[in-house]
Design a protein around this motif. Structure first.
Motif, PDB file in Angstrom:
ATOM      1  N   PHE A  72      -3.259  -3.409 -10.944  1.00  0.00           N
ATOM      2  CA  PHE A  72      -3.334  -4.397  -9.868  1.00  0.00           C
ATOM      3  C   PHE A  72      -4.809  -4.727  -9.665  1.00  0.00           C
ATOM      4  N   LYS A  73      -5.130  -6.009  -9.613  1.00  0.00           N
ATOM      5  CA  LYS A  73      -6.518  -6.437  -9.396  1.00  0.00           C
ATOM      6  C   LYS A  73      -6.684  -6.859  -7.938  1.00  0.00           C
ATOM      7  N   PHE A  74      -7.835  -6.506  -7.375  1.00  0.00           N
ATOM      8  CA  PHE A  74      -8.133  -6.909  -5.995  1.00  0.00           C
ATOM      9  C   PHE A  74      -9.558  -7.420  -5.901  1.00  0.00           C
ATOM     10  N   LYS A  75      -9.811  -8.095  -4.802  1.00  0.00           N
ATOM     11  CA  LYS A  75     -11.152  -8.626  -4.530  1.00  0.00           C
ATOM     12  C   LYS A  75     -11.544  -8.224  -3.109  1.00  0.00           C
ATOM     13  N   GLY A  99     -12.122  -5.195  -8.110  1.00  0.00           N
ATOM     14  CA  GLY A  99     -11.836  -3.832  -8.550  1.00  0.00           C
ATOM     15  C   GLY A  99     -10.384  -3.743  -8.983  1.00  0.00           C
ATOM     16  N   THR A 100      -9.962  -2.542  -9.351  1.00  0.00           N
ATOM     17  CA  THR A 100      -8.588  -2.362  -9.830  1.00  0.00           C
ATOM     18  C   THR A 100      -7.946  -1.109  -9.268  1.00  0.00           C
ATOM     19  N   VAL A 101      -6.627  -1.162  -9.205  1.00  0.00           N
ATOM     20  CA  VAL A 101      -5.791  -0.001  -8.919  1.00  0.00           C
ATOM     21  C   VAL A 101      -4.765   0.037 -10.043  1.00  0.00           C
ATOM     22  N   THR A 102      -4.742   1.145 -10.790  1.00  0.00           N
ATOM     23  CA  THR A 102      -3.796   1.292 -11.893  1.00  0.00           C
ATOM     24  C   THR A 102      -2.733   2.299 -11.491  1.00  0.00           C
ATOM     25  N   ALA A 103      -1.478   1.928 -11.717  1.00  0.00           N
ATOM     26  CA  ALA A 103      -0.351   2.805 -11.412  1.00  0.00           C
ATOM     27  C   ALA A 103       0.395   3.109 -12.697  1.00  0.00           C
TER      28      ALA A 103
END
Length: 166
Positions: free
Chosen positions: A48-51, A85-89
């Motif tokens: 998941f990409k976030f800003k 940034g990123t969150v990887t699941a």
């Protein structure tokens, strides 16, 4: 008699304009990822990409998961305003069946509080999936070093096969 109209100009923001929030603010590109149908034992991974749409650095301190079958990883350094940034699941479907909804709770210093993203999909029985799949008809690999040669003759809708050992 003349009438005069004077237009007043006010700053009008488009509906999709983002307003900078005082402090850090996390904004994900997507909140849910549908991995479709998989078989038991498969592992699905999604990033998941976030800003950071705020005005100060954003720091993710922890990510809580709804099940031990889901492991998170994330951008550990502060994400500066305007940066991403990123969150990887990673979801391991071993021992799981049916519809799944794995929620990750992102704990950070975001002015909006915790954020949540999720992985959803359907886990099918691996044995049942094998029964549905067509059997492999790969005959290219010889059973042993002395491969039997086969000649087939077709005549009048009858098939005769002759085997000759080499």
């Amino acid at each position: 008699m003349g009438f005069a109209a004077q237009a007043q100009t006010a700053a009008v923001k488009p509906a999709n304009a983002q307003t900078k929030v005082a402090g850090p603010q996390i904004q994900f590109e997507e909140m849910k990822y549908d991995f479709g149908s998989i078989k038991t034992g498969d592992v699905v991974e999604h990033t998941f990409k976030f800003k950071n749409v705020g005005t100060q650095p954003l720091v993710i301190s922890n990510i809580g998961v709804s099940c031990g079958c889901t492991t998170p990883d994330w951008t550990k350094e502060p994400v500066m305003p305007g940066k991403s940034g990123t969150v990887t699941a990673k979801f391991n479907s071993a021992g799981k069946m049916g519809m799944q909804n794995k929620v990750l709770t992102i704990e950070s210093n975001s002015a909006g509080g915790n954020a949540m993203v999720s992985l959803v999909g359907d886990v099918k029985d691996a044995a049942a999936a094998m029964n549905v799949a067509p059997a492999s008809s790969d005959v290219s690999a010889p059973a042993d070093a002395k491969e039997a040669k086969q000649k087939t003759k077709i005549s009048d809708n009858k098939t005769k096969a002759k085997r000759k050992a080499s």
